[in-house]
Design a protein around this motif. Structure first.
Motif, PDB file in Angstrom:
ATOM      1  N   ALA A  71     -31.872  -8.803   0.741  1.00  0.00           N
ATOM      2  CA  ALA A  71     -33.134  -8.944   1.468  1.00  0.00           C
ATOM      3  C   ALA A  71     -33.306 -10.356   2.009  1.00  0.00           C
ATOM      4  N   VAL A  72     -32.965 -11.367   1.196  1.00  0.00           N
ATOM      5  CA  VAL A  72     -33.132 -12.763   1.600  1.00  0.00           C
ATOM      6  C   VAL A  72     -32.227 -13.105   2.785  1.00  0.00           C
ATOM      7  N   SER A  73     -30.981 -12.637   2.734  1.00  0.00           N
ATOM      8  CA  SER A  73     -30.009 -13.016   3.761  1.00  0.00           C
ATOM      9  C   SER A  73     -30.346 -12.454   5.138  1.00  0.00           C
ATOM     10  N   ALA A  74     -31.252 -11.475   5.202  1.00  0.00           N
ATOM     11  CA  ALA A  74     -31.676 -10.936   6.498  1.00  0.00           C
ATOM     12  C   ALA A  74     -32.528 -11.935   7.276  1.00  0.00           C
ATOM     13  N   TYR A  75     -33.067 -12.954   6.576  1.00  0.00           N
ATOM     14  CA  TYR A  75     -33.975 -13.897   7.233  1.00  0.00           C
ATOM     15  C   TYR A  75     -33.641 -15.364   6.988  1.00  0.00           C
ATOM     16  N   TYR A  76     -33.080 -15.688   5.816  1.00  0.00           N
ATOM     17  CA  TYR A  76     -32.941 -17.094   5.428  1.00  0.00           C
ATOM     18  C   TYR A  76     -31.495 -17.434   5.057  1.00  0.00           C
ATOM     19  N   PRO A  77     -31.063 -18.666   5.339  1.00  0.00           N
ATOM     20  CA  PRO A  77     -29.771 -19.122   4.821  1.00  0.00           C
ATOM     21  C   PRO A  77     -29.859 -19.309   3.308  1.00  0.00           C
ATOM     22  N   ILE A  90     -20.341 -21.983  -0.907  1.00  0.00           N
ATOM     23  CA  ILE A  90     -19.137 -21.374  -1.468  1.00  0.00           C
ATOM     24  C   ILE A  90     -17.900 -21.988  -0.821  1.00  0.00           C
ATOM     25  N   ASP A  91     -16.947 -22.376  -1.635  1.00  0.00           N
ATOM     26  CA  ASP A  91     -15.672 -22.896  -1.147  1.00  0.00           C
ATOM     27  C   ASP A  91     -14.815 -21.689  -0.752  1.00  0.00           C
ATOM     28  N   GLU A  92     -14.776 -21.402   0.552  1.00  0.00           N
ATOM     29  CA  GLU A  92     -14.094 -20.185   1.014  1.00  0.00           C
ATOM     30  C   GLU A  92     -12.584 -20.271   0.830  1.00  0.00           C
ATOM     31  N   ALA A  93     -12.024 -21.478   0.941  1.00  0.00           N
ATOM     32  CA  ALA A  93     -10.581 -21.631   0.739  1.00  0.00           C
ATOM     33  C   ALA A  93     -10.222 -21.316  -0.714  1.00  0.00           C
ATOM     34  N   ALA A 129     -22.572 -10.706  -3.823  1.00  0.00           N
ATOM     35  CA  ALA A 129     -23.507 -11.825  -3.684  1.00  0.00           C
ATOM     36  C   ALA A 129     -22.841 -13.019  -3.015  1.00  0.00           C
ATOM     37  N   ILE A 130     -21.587 -13.273  -3.341  1.00  0.00           N
ATOM     38  CA  ILE A 130     -20.855 -14.378  -2.720  1.00  0.00           C
ATOM     39  C   ILE A 130     -20.759 -14.176  -1.215  1.00  0.00           C
ATOM     40  N   TYR A 131     -20.374 -12.974  -0.804  1.00  0.00           N
ATOM     41  CA  TYR A 131     -20.212 -12.719   0.629  1.00  0.00           C
ATOM     42  C   TYR A 131     -21.552 -12.690   1.361  1.00  0.00           C
ATOM     43  N   LEU A 132     -22.598 -12.222   0.688  1.00  0.00           N
ATOM     44  CA  LEU A 132     -23.925 -12.256   1.302  1.00  0.00           C
ATOM     45  C   LEU A 132     -24.387 -13.701   1.500  1.00  0.00           C
ATOM     46  N   ALA A 133     -24.102 -14.565   0.523  1.00  0.00           N
ATOM     47  CA  ALA A 133     -24.467 -15.978   0.647  1.00  0.00           C
ATOM     48  C   ALA A 133     -23.724 -16.625   1.801  1.00  0.00           C
ATOM     49  N   ILE A 134     -22.444 -16.325   1.911  1.00  0.00           N
ATOM     50  CA  ILE A 134     -21.655 -16.888   3.025  1.00  0.00           C
ATOM     51  C   ILE A 134     -22.195 -16.389   4.368  1.00  0.00           C
ATOM     52  N   ALA A 135     -22.416 -15.073   4.462  1.00  0.00           N
ATOM     53  CA  ALA A 135     -22.886 -14.490   5.722  1.00  0.00           C
ATOM     54  C   ALA A 135     -24.270 -15.008   6.103  1.00  0.00           C
ATOM     55  N   SER A 136     -25.107 -15.277   5.106  1.00  0.00           N
ATOM     56  CA  SER A 136     -26.482 -15.708   5.387  1.00  0.00           C
ATOM     57  C   SER A 136     -26.541 -17.029   6.142  1.00  0.00           C
ATOM     58  N   GLN A 137     -25.488 -17.813   6.059  1.00  0.00           N
ATOM     59  CA  GLN A 137     -25.538 -19.135   6.675  1.00  0.00           C
ATOM     60  C   GLN A 137     -25.529 -19.078   8.203  1.00  0.00           C
ATOM     61  N   SER A 138     -25.258 -17.885   8.749  1.00  0.00           N
ATOM     62  CA  SER A 138     -25.428 -17.710  10.191  1.00  0.00           C
ATOM     63  C   SER A 138     -26.904 -17.827  10.574  1.00  0.00           C
ATOM     64  N   ARG A 139     -27.808 -17.683   9.594  1.00  0.00           N
ATOM     65  CA  ARG A 139     -29.250 -17.830   9.834  1.00  0.00           C
ATOM     66  C   ARG A 139     -29.637 -19.276  10.124  1.00  0.00           C
TER      67      ARG A 139
END
Length: 242
Positions: free
Chosen positions: A41-47, A194-197, A218-228
């Protein structure tokens, strides 16, 4: 200054809670804690980033609302410009407390609801009543009790999540470079991501364990959220009239 008290229907029978948004009610924050079960829910709006509390040296996942202190770019007067508000903010002015008691000669502990009587949302003249005129909880208070329980369990899992990230060396410090439309540049420091490497180097067994706990998503949602961050930057430019 906070004034925490165990909520009860005798002393607090006439208390109400103001539920509208507003800086005067403590909503003008630039980030607030969140937890893995809330990430979708958070990642839909916020980094989503991670912040280290200097007082306790512990990490928390946070939803970012702005770029500086007292800079909530989603708050417009008494209107919150997003479809979801994180539970750690929505729970105000309530807190979870612990109460010890004896049962069958044994010391036990239960969670109870505390309220901050000094919080600006607490009122005796306006807002949602906490108790019914003839006794008993209001629907609003029952809803807040459920919210607090969800938040409590979520934050417990959030700490387990962060400990796993630390154990696997998946947190790295990040400096956010921001360029506004007028060309001015700003930096945000003190946050982690998250250190993606490093994530890409994890073996299948480790990834499977993260997935079993619900932490891989949760890790991937956190990474994806940064597009916000693009949306946040656009809000900042709009707020400044740029």
């Amino acid at each position: 200054m906070s004034q925490h008290a165990l909520l009860n229907s005798v002393e607090h029978s006439d208390l109400k809670v103001i539920t509208q948004a507003g800086a005067e009610y403590g909503d003008n924050l630039w980030f607030t804690p969140t937890f893995p079960q809330e990430f979708r829910a958070v990642s839909a709006y916020y980094p989503i980033f991670f912040h280290k509390d200097p007082a306790t040296d512990t990490f928390h996942a946070v939803a970012l609302f702005g770029f500086t202190h007292n800079d909530n770019l989603f708050l417009d007067g008494d209107h919150w410009q997003a479809g979801y508000i994180p539970l750690s903010l929505r729970r105000q002015p309530f807190l979870i407390g612990r109460q010890r008691f004896k049962e069958d000669g044994m010391d036990k502990e239960q969670r109870v609801i505390h309220i901050d009587l000094a919080h600006p949302r607490v009122s005796r003249s306006q807002g949602e009543p906490l108790f019914l005129p003839l006794g008993g909880n209001s629907d609003y208070l029952d809803h807040m009790a459920e919210l607090l329980e969800t938040l409590h369990l979520g934050m417990e899992d959030g700490q387990d999540f962060v400990e796993n990230l630390k154990r696997l060396a998946l947190l790295e410090v990040v400096t956010l470079e921001l360029t506004l439309n007028d060309g001015s540049q700003h930096q945000m420091v003190g946050f982690y991501t998250i250190d993606e490497a490093r994530l890409a180097q994890l073996d299948g067994e480790t990834l499977a364990e993260l997935n079993r706990r619900g932490h891989l998503l949760a890790i991937y949602l956190a990474i994806a959220s940064q597009s916000r961050m693009r949306d946040l930057l656009a809000r900042k430019n709009q707020r400044l009239g740029l």
